[in-house]
Design a protein around this motif. Structure first.
Motif, short mmCIF file in Angstrom:
data_model
loop_
_atom_site.label_atom_id
_atom_site.label_comp_id
_atom_site.label_asym_id
_atom_site.label_seq_id
_atom_site.Cartn_x
_atom_site.Cartn_y
_atom_site.Cartn_z
N THR A 38 39.19 34.79 43.54
CA THR A 38 38.81 36.03 44.24
C THR A 38 37.50 35.75 45.00
O THR A 38 36.93 34.67 44.82
N SER B 67 43.99 39.85 40.17
CA SER B 67 43.78 40.86 41.20
C SER B 67 44.89 41.89 41.15
O SER B 67 46.05 41.55 40.94
N GLY C 26 40.47 47.03 46.62
CA GLY C 26 40.15 46.23 45.44
C GLY C 26 38.65 45.97 45.35
O GLY C 26 38.01 45.66 46.35
N SER C 27 38.09 46.12 44.14
CA SER C 27 36.67 45.80 43.91
C SER C 27 36.58 44.84 42.74
O SER C 27 37.28 45.01 41.73
N SER C 28 35.70 43.86 42.86
CA SER C 28 35.54 42.89 41.77
C SER C 28 34.62 43.46 40.69
O SER C 28 33.92 44.46 40.92
N ASP D 255 31.23 43.53 42.10
CA ASP D 255 31.06 44.66 43.05
C ASP D 255 30.74 45.94 42.28
O ASP D 255 29.87 46.72 42.67
N CYS E 186 37.46 39.36 38.39
CA CYS E 186 38.74 40.07 38.61
C CYS E 186 38.59 41.27 39.53
O CYS E 186 37.57 41.97 39.50
N ILE E 187 39.64 41.52 40.27
CA ILE E 187 39.65 42.65 41.21
C ILE E 187 40.59 43.75 40.70
O ILE E 187 41.72 43.46 40.26
#
Ligand code: UFG
Length: 338
Positions: free
Chosen positions: A223, A297, A265-267, A270, A228-229
Protein backbone atom coordinates in the motif's frame (compact mmCIF):
# COMPACT_ATOMS: atom_id res chain seq x y z
CA UNK A 1 -43.98 2.64 10.25
CA UNK A 2 -43.95 0.65 13.44
CA UNK A 3 -40.46 -0.81 13.49
CA UNK A 4 -38.85 -3.49 15.65
CA UNK A 5 -35.16 -2.70 16.12
CA UNK A 6 -32.99 -5.50 17.53
CA UNK A 7 -29.73 -4.48 19.21
CA UNK A 8 -31.11 -0.95 19.58
CA UNK A 9 -28.71 0.17 22.33
CA UNK A 10 -25.61 -0.92 20.41
CA UNK A 11 -23.31 1.36 18.44
CA UNK A 12 -25.08 1.38 15.08
CA UNK A 13 -28.52 0.55 16.53
CA UNK A 14 -28.54 3.62 18.77
CA UNK A 15 -27.55 6.03 15.98
CA UNK A 16 -30.15 4.49 13.66
CA UNK A 17 -32.83 4.78 16.35
CA UNK A 18 -32.23 8.54 16.48
CA UNK A 19 -32.64 8.86 12.70
CA UNK A 20 -35.79 6.69 12.68
CA UNK A 21 -37.40 8.66 15.49
CA UNK A 22 -36.51 11.93 13.75
CA UNK A 23 -38.28 10.66 10.62
CA UNK A 24 -41.43 9.97 12.62
CA UNK A 25 -41.27 6.18 12.85
CA UNK A 26 -42.48 4.41 16.00
CA UNK A 27 -39.91 2.12 17.57
CA UNK A 28 -39.93 -0.91 19.78
CA UNK A 29 -36.30 -1.63 20.58
CA UNK A 30 -34.95 -4.83 22.05
CA UNK A 31 -31.54 -5.71 23.45
CA UNK A 32 -30.07 -8.25 25.84
CA UNK A 33 -27.54 -5.64 27.06
CA UNK A 34 -24.70 -8.15 26.83
CA UNK A 35 -22.50 -5.56 25.09
CA UNK A 36 -24.43 -2.35 25.76
CA UNK A 37 -26.35 -0.57 28.49
CA UNK A 38 -30.06 0.20 28.94
CA UNK A 39 -28.95 3.73 29.90
CA UNK A 40 -28.40 4.41 26.18
CA UNK A 41 -32.21 4.68 25.83
CA UNK A 42 -32.16 7.98 27.68
CA UNK A 43 -29.44 9.37 25.38
CA UNK A 44 -31.27 8.25 22.22
CA UNK A 45 -34.44 9.97 23.43
CA UNK A 46 -32.54 13.09 24.44
CA UNK A 47 -30.94 13.41 21.01
CA UNK A 48 -34.10 12.50 19.07
CA UNK A 49 -36.51 14.43 21.31
CA UNK A 50 -38.99 11.53 21.21
CA UNK A 51 -39.54 8.44 23.38
CA UNK A 52 -39.56 4.79 22.34
CA UNK A 53 -40.17 1.46 24.04
CA UNK A 54 -37.19 -0.64 25.09
CA UNK A 55 -37.49 -4.31 26.07
CA UNK A 56 -34.90 -6.60 27.64
CA UNK A 57 -35.01 -9.61 25.33
CA UNK A 58 -32.47 -12.19 24.24
CA UNK A 59 -33.18 -13.22 20.65
CA UNK A 60 -32.13 -16.79 21.47
CA UNK A 61 -35.31 -17.04 23.56
CA UNK A 62 -37.69 -18.23 20.83
CA UNK A 63 -40.84 -18.10 22.95
CA UNK A 64 -40.35 -14.47 23.85
CA UNK A 65 -39.56 -13.55 20.25
CA UNK A 66 -42.66 -15.39 19.07
CA UNK A 67 -44.84 -13.61 21.66
CA UNK A 68 -43.45 -10.19 20.76
CA UNK A 69 -43.93 -10.63 17.02
CA UNK A 70 -47.39 -12.16 17.48
CA UNK A 71 -48.63 -9.17 19.46
CA UNK A 72 -46.50 -6.31 18.10
CA UNK A 73 -48.21 -5.51 14.78
CA UNK A 74 -44.88 -4.48 13.30
CA UNK A 75 -44.51 -3.16 9.77
CA UNK A 76 -40.80 -3.87 9.58
CA UNK A 77 -37.72 -5.17 11.40
CA UNK A 78 -34.23 -3.70 11.45
CA UNK A 79 -31.97 -6.45 12.72
CA UNK A 80 -28.67 -5.33 14.29
CA UNK A 81 -28.29 -7.69 17.25
CA UNK A 82 -25.24 -9.93 17.11
CA UNK A 83 -21.56 -10.25 17.89
CA UNK A 84 -18.99 -8.66 15.60
CA UNK A 85 -15.43 -9.62 16.39
CA UNK A 86 -13.43 -11.75 14.01
CA UNK A 87 -10.92 -12.99 16.62
CA UNK A 88 -13.60 -13.79 19.20
CA UNK A 89 -15.54 -15.71 16.54
CA UNK A 90 -12.52 -17.91 15.83
CA UNK A 91 -12.13 -18.67 19.56
CA UNK A 92 -15.87 -19.12 20.28
CA UNK A 93 -17.55 -20.06 16.98
CA UNK A 94 -20.63 -21.65 18.57
CA UNK A 95 -21.49 -18.42 20.31
CA UNK A 96 -21.49 -16.73 16.89
CA UNK A 97 -23.58 -19.45 15.25
CA UNK A 98 -26.10 -19.27 18.11
CA UNK A 99 -26.27 -15.50 18.51
CA UNK A 100 -25.82 -14.39 14.91
CA UNK A 101 -27.16 -17.22 12.79
CA UNK A 102 -29.64 -19.31 14.83
CA UNK A 103 -31.22 -16.24 16.44
CA UNK A 104 -31.61 -14.62 13.00
CA UNK A 105 -33.23 -17.75 11.58
CA UNK A 106 -35.81 -17.89 14.37
CA UNK A 107 -36.46 -14.14 14.03
CA UNK A 108 -36.97 -14.53 10.26
CA UNK A 109 -39.25 -17.54 10.76
CA UNK A 110 -41.37 -15.65 13.29
CA UNK A 111 -41.47 -12.62 10.95
CA UNK A 112 -42.75 -14.87 8.16
CA UNK A 113 -45.39 -16.45 10.42
CA UNK A 114 -46.66 -13.04 11.47
CA UNK A 115 -46.46 -11.51 7.99
CA UNK A 116 -43.88 -8.86 8.77
CA UNK A 117 -42.66 -8.42 5.24
CA UNK A 118 -39.89 -5.83 5.42
CA UNK A 119 -36.47 -6.49 6.91
CA UNK A 120 -33.26 -4.46 6.93
CA UNK A 121 -30.32 -6.63 7.96
CA UNK A 122 -27.02 -5.49 9.42
CA UNK A 123 -24.45 -7.29 7.28
CA UNK A 124 -20.76 -6.58 6.79
CA UNK A 125 -18.06 -6.30 4.16
CA UNK A 126 -16.54 -9.22 6.05
CA UNK A 127 -18.67 -11.45 3.77
CA UNK A 128 -16.15 -10.71 0.97
CA UNK A 129 -13.20 -12.13 2.94
CA UNK A 130 -9.97 -11.06 1.26
CA UNK A 131 -11.08 -9.59 -2.08
CA UNK A 132 -8.61 -9.67 -4.95
CA UNK A 133 -10.32 -6.89 -6.91
CA UNK A 134 -10.91 -3.34 -5.73
CA UNK A 135 -13.14 -1.49 -5.22
CA UNK A 136 -15.44 -4.14 -3.79
CA UNK A 137 -18.80 -4.28 -5.59
CA UNK A 138 -21.84 -6.36 -4.60
CA UNK A 139 -20.81 -8.82 -7.34
CA UNK A 140 -17.43 -9.46 -5.67
CA UNK A 141 -17.50 -13.16 -4.67
CA UNK A 142 -18.78 -13.94 -1.16
CA UNK A 143 -15.86 -15.72 0.51
CA UNK A 144 -15.81 -15.12 4.26
CA UNK A 145 -12.68 -16.23 6.13
CA UNK A 146 -13.94 -16.30 9.75
CA UNK A 147 -16.89 -17.77 11.64
CA UNK A 148 -18.15 -14.21 12.13
CA UNK A 149 -18.07 -13.59 8.38
CA UNK A 150 -19.75 -16.92 7.70
CA UNK A 151 -22.62 -16.11 10.08
CA UNK A 152 -23.26 -12.88 8.15
CA UNK A 153 -23.05 -14.61 4.76
CA UNK A 154 -25.26 -17.50 5.92
CA UNK A 155 -27.87 -15.14 7.37
CA UNK A 156 -27.98 -13.29 4.05
CA UNK A 157 -28.62 -16.65 2.31
CA UNK A 158 -31.42 -17.47 4.76
CA UNK A 159 -33.07 -14.12 4.11
CA UNK A 160 -32.66 -14.52 0.36
CA UNK A 161 -34.40 -17.92 0.54
CA UNK A 162 -37.15 -16.35 2.64
CA UNK A 163 -37.70 -13.73 -0.08
CA UNK A 164 -37.69 -16.36 -2.82
CA UNK A 165 -40.45 -18.27 -1.01
CA UNK A 166 -42.50 -15.26 0.11
CA UNK A 167 -43.73 -13.02 -2.73
CA UNK A 168 -44.55 -10.09 -0.42
CA UNK A 169 -41.19 -10.11 1.42
CA UNK A 170 -38.44 -7.54 0.96
CA UNK A 171 -34.98 -7.68 2.57
CA UNK A 172 -32.14 -5.20 2.28
CA UNK A 173 -28.81 -6.53 3.55
CA UNK A 174 -26.51 -3.61 4.27
CA UNK A 175 -22.84 -4.53 4.04
CA UNK A 176 -21.02 -2.05 6.27
CA UNK A 177 -17.40 -1.22 5.70
CA UNK A 178 -15.62 0.26 8.78
CA UNK A 179 -18.03 2.36 10.87
CA UNK A 180 -16.35 4.96 13.10
CA UNK A 181 -17.21 8.32 14.63
CA UNK A 182 -20.03 9.23 16.99
CA UNK A 183 -23.11 11.40 17.10
CA UNK A 184 -22.10 15.11 16.82
CA UNK A 185 -23.95 15.74 20.11
CA UNK A 186 -21.26 13.56 21.77
CA UNK A 187 -24.08 11.75 23.62
CA UNK A 188 -23.94 8.54 21.56
CA UNK A 189 -20.94 6.53 20.43
CA UNK A 190 -19.18 3.23 20.75
CA UNK A 191 -18.32 2.05 24.25
CA UNK A 192 -15.98 -0.94 23.91
CA UNK A 193 -16.23 -3.52 26.64
CA UNK A 194 -12.64 -4.46 27.56
CA UNK A 195 -9.59 -3.66 25.45
CA UNK A 196 -10.75 -2.50 22.00
CA UNK A 197 -10.26 -4.76 18.98
CA UNK A 198 -10.90 -2.03 16.44
CA UNK A 199 -8.56 0.72 15.37
CA UNK A 200 -10.43 3.90 16.28
CA UNK A 201 -11.42 3.00 19.84
CA UNK A 202 -7.84 1.85 20.46
CA UNK A 203 -6.30 5.06 19.06
CA UNK A 204 -8.67 7.17 21.17
CA UNK A 205 -7.75 5.31 24.35
CA UNK A 206 -4.08 5.96 23.58
CA UNK A 207 -4.93 9.64 23.06
CA UNK A 208 -6.65 9.61 26.47
CA UNK A 209 -3.56 7.96 27.99
CA UNK A 210 -5.63 4.97 29.08
CA UNK A 211 -3.26 2.83 27.00
CA UNK A 212 0.43 3.62 26.37
CA UNK A 213 0.72 3.10 22.61
CA UNK A 214 -0.91 1.72 19.50
CA UNK A 215 0.39 -1.43 17.87
CA UNK A 216 0.11 -1.09 14.10
CA UNK A 217 -0.34 -4.55 12.65
CA UNK A 218 2.05 -4.67 9.72
CA UNK A 219 4.08 -2.01 7.94
CA UNK A 220 5.07 -4.00 4.86
CA UNK A 221 1.80 -4.32 2.96
CA UNK A 222 1.66 -3.36 -0.70
CA UNK A 223 0.00 0.00 0.00
CA UNK A 224 1.20 3.63 -0.24
CA UNK A 225 2.73 3.61 3.26
CA UNK A 226 2.90 -0.11 4.02
CA UNK A 227 -0.10 -0.18 6.41
CA UNK A 228 -3.55 -1.67 5.71
CA UNK A 229 -6.20 0.31 3.90
CA UNK A 230 -9.87 0.39 4.93
CA UNK A 231 -12.99 2.33 4.01
CA UNK A 232 -13.98 4.22 7.17
CA UNK A 233 -17.55 5.54 7.26
CA UNK A 234 -19.24 7.86 9.76
CA UNK A 235 -21.79 6.01 11.88
CA UNK A 236 -24.38 8.76 11.31
CA UNK A 237 -24.02 8.36 7.52
CA UNK A 238 -24.55 4.65 8.06
CA UNK A 239 -27.60 5.30 10.26
CA UNK A 240 -29.17 7.55 7.61
CA UNK A 241 -28.85 4.76 5.07
CA UNK A 242 -31.05 2.51 7.26
CA UNK A 243 -33.95 4.95 7.12
CA UNK A 244 -33.72 5.05 3.32
CA UNK A 245 -33.37 1.27 3.17
CA UNK A 246 -36.53 0.94 5.24
CA UNK A 247 -38.40 3.18 2.79
CA UNK A 248 -37.12 1.11 -0.12
CA UNK A 249 -38.04 -2.16 1.60
CA UNK A 250 -41.59 -0.89 1.97
CA UNK A 251 -41.80 -0.18 -1.77
CA UNK A 252 -40.13 -3.27 -3.23
CA UNK A 253 -40.05 -7.05 -2.94
CA UNK A 254 -37.15 -9.48 -3.03
CA UNK A 255 -33.62 -9.49 -1.64
CA UNK A 256 -31.01 -6.79 -2.25
CA UNK A 257 -27.50 -6.41 -0.84
CA UNK A 258 -25.86 -2.99 -0.73
CA UNK A 259 -22.33 -1.87 0.14
CA UNK A 260 -22.22 1.03 2.58
CA UNK A 261 -18.87 2.79 2.43
CA UNK A 262 -17.40 6.06 1.23
CA UNK A 263 -15.44 4.53 -1.63
CA UNK A 264 -12.27 6.09 -0.18
CA UNK A 265 -9.48 3.97 1.29
CA UNK A 266 -7.39 5.28 4.22
CA UNK A 267 -4.34 3.58 5.68
CA UNK A 268 -3.74 3.01 9.39
CA UNK A 269 -1.13 5.81 9.30
CA UNK A 270 -3.60 8.15 7.52
CA UNK A 271 -6.11 7.50 10.33
CA UNK A 272 -3.46 7.98 12.99
CA UNK A 273 -2.48 11.35 11.53
CA UNK A 274 -6.14 12.46 11.31
CA UNK A 275 -6.64 11.45 14.95
CA UNK A 276 -3.53 13.34 16.07
CA UNK A 277 -4.98 16.46 14.43
CA UNK A 278 -8.48 15.87 15.85
CA UNK A 279 -7.25 15.29 19.38
CA UNK A 280 -4.35 17.74 19.31
CA UNK A 281 -2.27 15.00 20.93
CA UNK A 282 0.64 12.84 19.83
CA UNK A 283 -0.37 9.18 19.61
CA UNK A 284 2.60 6.93 20.39
CA UNK A 285 2.71 3.89 18.13
CA UNK A 286 4.93 1.08 16.90
CA UNK A 287 4.78 -1.23 13.91
CA UNK A 288 4.47 -4.88 14.90
CA UNK A 289 3.79 -8.13 13.03
CA UNK A 290 0.79 -8.45 10.74
CA UNK A 291 -2.49 -9.54 12.35
CA UNK A 292 -3.58 -12.91 10.91
CA UNK A 293 -6.53 -12.63 8.55
CA UNK A 294 -6.18 -8.91 7.73
CA UNK A 295 -6.71 -8.02 4.06
CA UNK A 296 -4.12 -5.52 2.76
CA UNK A 297 -6.72 -3.26 1.23
CA UNK A 298 -10.50 -3.07 1.29
CA UNK A 299 -12.76 -0.29 0.08
CA UNK A 300 -16.24 -0.13 -1.36
CA UNK A 301 -17.84 0.76 -4.60
CA UNK A 302 -20.92 2.37 -2.99
CA UNK A 303 -22.62 3.31 -6.28
CA UNK A 304 -25.46 0.80 -5.97
CA UNK A 305 -26.55 2.33 -2.65
CA UNK A 306 -26.42 5.75 -4.25
CA UNK A 307 -28.47 4.55 -7.20
CA UNK A 308 -31.12 2.61 -5.25
CA UNK A 309 -31.36 4.65 -2.05
CA UNK A 310 -30.22 8.06 -3.23
CA UNK A 311 -27.66 7.83 -0.42
CA UNK A 312 -24.08 9.01 -0.25
CA UNK A 313 -21.71 9.17 2.72
CA UNK A 314 -21.00 12.80 3.56
CA UNK A 315 -18.50 12.99 6.42
CA UNK A 316 -14.76 12.99 5.71
CA UNK A 317 -12.04 11.35 7.81
CA UNK A 318 -11.15 14.47 9.90
CA UNK A 319 -14.86 14.93 10.78
CA UNK A 320 -15.22 11.25 11.73
CA UNK A 321 -12.14 11.40 13.98
CA UNK A 322 -13.27 14.63 15.63
CA UNK A 323 -16.75 13.30 16.43
CA UNK A 324 -15.24 10.06 17.73
CA UNK A 325 -12.89 12.02 19.98
CA UNK A 326 -15.60 14.38 21.28
CA UNK A 327 -17.59 11.35 22.46
CA UNK A 328 -14.66 9.36 23.78
CA UNK A 329 -13.00 12.19 25.72
CA UNK A 330 -16.04 12.35 28.05
CA UNK A 331 -16.20 8.63 28.72
CA UNK A 332 -15.43 7.39 32.19
CA UNK A 333 -11.82 6.12 32.30
CA UNK A 334 -12.76 3.28 34.67
CA UNK A 335 -15.28 1.97 32.15
CA UNK A 336 -12.54 1.81 29.53
CA UNK A 337 -9.69 0.28 31.46
CA UNK A 338 -11.43 -3.04 32.16
N1 UFG B 1 -5.35 -2.15 13.48
C1 UFG B 1 -4.13 -1.89 14.04
N2 UFG B 1 -4.04 -1.87 15.41
C2 UFG B 1 -5.09 -2.08 16.22
C3 UFG B 1 -6.35 -2.36 15.64
C4 UFG B 1 -6.44 -2.39 14.27
O1 UFG B 1 -3.13 -1.70 13.34
O2 UFG B 1 -4.94 -2.06 17.46
C5 UFG B 1 -5.47 -2.16 12.02
C6 UFG B 1 -5.90 -3.51 11.48
O3 UFG B 1 -4.79 -4.34 11.27
C7 UFG B 1 -6.60 -3.09 10.19
C8 UFG B 1 -7.18 -1.71 10.52
O4 UFG B 1 -6.48 -1.27 11.66
O5 UFG B 1 -5.66 -2.93 9.18
C9 UFG B 1 -8.65 -1.76 10.84
O6 UFG B 1 -8.85 -2.75 11.84
P1 UFG B 1 -10.23 -2.93 12.61
O7 UFG B 1 -10.06 -4.07 13.57
O8 UFG B 1 -10.68 -1.62 13.18
O9 UFG B 1 -11.24 -3.28 11.46
P2 UFG B 1 -11.23 -4.53 10.46
O10 UFG B 1 -11.18 -3.95 9.09
O11 UFG B 1 -10.26 -5.56 10.79
O12 UFG B 1 -12.64 -5.17 10.83
C10 UFG B 1 -13.80 -4.54 10.51
C11 UFG B 1 -14.88 -4.84 11.54
C12 UFG B 1 -15.26 -6.26 11.51
C13 UFG B 1 -15.53 -6.70 10.10
C14 UFG B 1 -14.38 -6.36 9.20
C15 UFG B 1 -14.62 -6.70 7.76
O13 UFG B 1 -14.44 -4.49 12.84
O14 UFG B 1 -16.41 -6.44 12.31
O15 UFG B 1 -14.15 -4.98 9.25
O16 UFG B 1 -13.41 -6.75 7.08
F1 UFG B 1 -15.72 -8.00 10.05
Amino acid sequence: MKVLVTGVTGYIGSHTAVELLAEGHDLIGIDDFSTSSPKVKHDIERVAGRPFTLLDLDLRNRCEVECLLASGEFDAIIHFAGRKFVGESVAEPMQYYERNLAASVSLAAAAQRHEISHVVFSSSCTVYGQPTQLPVTEETPIAPVSPYGRTKAMTETVLQDLCDATPSASVLALRYFNPIGAHPSALLGEVPSGPPNNLLPYIMQVAKRVRPFLNIYGGDYDTHDGTCIRDYIHVVDLARAHVLALDRAAETTGFEALNLGTGIGSSVLDVLEACEKATGRAIPHQIVDRRPGDAASMFADPSRAQQLLGWKAEANLPEMCLDHWNFERNLDVDALSA
